[in-house]
Design an enzyme around this catalytic site. Structure first.
Site, PDB file in Angstrom:
ATOM      1  N   SER A  55       0.865  -1.184   0.000  1.00 59.11           N
ATOM      2  CA  SER A  55       0.000   0.000   0.000  1.00 59.11           C
ATOM      3  C   SER A  55       0.893   1.222   0.000  1.00 59.11           C
ATOM      4  O   SER A  55       1.988   1.200   0.583  1.00 59.11           O
ATOM      5  CB  SER A  55      -0.893   0.061   1.239  1.00 59.11           C
ATOM      6  N   GLU A  62      -0.657  18.661  -6.816  1.00 59.99           N
ATOM      7  CA  GLU A  62      -2.004  18.695  -7.398  1.00 59.99           C
ATOM      8  C   GLU A  62      -2.974  17.742  -6.704  1.00 59.99           C
ATOM      9  O   GLU A  62      -4.122  17.653  -7.078  1.00 59.99           O
ATOM     10  CB  GLU A  62      -1.918  18.352  -8.894  1.00 59.99           C
ATOM     11  N   SER A  63      -2.579  16.970  -5.712  1.00 62.08           N
ATOM     12  CA  SER A  63      -3.379  16.107  -4.841  1.00 62.08           C
ATOM     13  C   SER A  63      -2.636  14.813  -4.526  1.00 62.08           C
ATOM     14  O   SER A  63      -1.650  14.844  -3.824  1.00 62.08           O
ATOM     15  CB  SER A  63      -4.780  15.830  -5.373  1.00 62.08           C
ATOM     16  N   HIS A  68      -3.301   0.032  -3.448  1.00 58.73           N
ATOM     17  CA  HIS A  68      -3.200  -1.170  -2.619  1.00 58.73           C
ATOM     18  C   HIS A  68      -3.164  -2.344  -3.577  1.00 58.73           C
ATOM     19  O   HIS A  68      -3.976  -2.407  -4.509  1.00 58.73           O
ATOM     20  CB  HIS A  68      -4.364  -1.317  -1.644  1.00 58.73           C
ATOM     21  N   CYS A  83      -5.841  18.079  -9.172  1.00 59.44           N
ATOM     22  CA  CYS A  83      -6.526  19.367  -9.195  1.00 59.44           C
ATOM     23  C   CYS A  83      -5.913  20.229 -10.287  1.00 59.44           C
ATOM     24  O   CYS A  83      -4.755  20.047 -10.658  1.00 59.44           O
ATOM     25  CB  CYS A  83      -6.378  20.066  -7.847  1.00 59.44           C
TER      26      CYS A  83
END
Length: 128
Positions: A55, A62-63, A68, A83
């Site tokens: 994970s 930008e985010s 996983h 974003c």
């Protein structure tokens, strides 16, 4: 209405076990997927599970990109949230498919932060 970003949820199937179970490889591929999409990487953290699976998250300006893996099933659950309009989340997803040796991907895009024009045009708050 203006939106703040695009969020792609991807189901990636038929991936190579040895890639999905190697935390170093998954980390490298995820970071490179962000770069391939034109994102600016800020931080990343990945964890290897026992007996198998990885994970992790790549934080971008930008985010984020998150993953996983279930190596025993050849499957990876991925989300790519970007974003602005400079980064294309689909470029990151397609890079992952190629580099995980995947046979297939099923994905959907959700537009995030649909704001009424009145709210979208307000000046941003200043954090002190």
């Amino acid at each position: 209405m203006k939106n703040l970003g695009r969020h792609v949820l991807a189901e990636i199937y038929g991936c190579e076990f040895d890639i999905l179970n190697d935390v170093t490889k998954v980390e490298e591929i995820m970071v490179n997927a962000a770069l391939e999409a034109g994102a600016e990487v800020r931080e990343f953290v990945f964890h290897k599970f026992s007996p198998q699976g990885v994970s992790g998250v790549v934080v971008i300006s930008e985010s984020h990109l998150a993953i996983h893996t279930w190596p025993e099933l050849g499957y990876a659950a991925v989300d790519v949230f970007t974003c602005g309009d400079k980064v294309d989340p689909w470029d990151a997803c397609n890079y992952l498919v190629r580099n995980f040796g995947a046979e297939d991907m099923s994905a959907q895009e959700t537009v995030r932060g649909l704001l009424p024009e009145k709210v979208a045009n307000q000046p941003a708050a200043v954090n002190l």
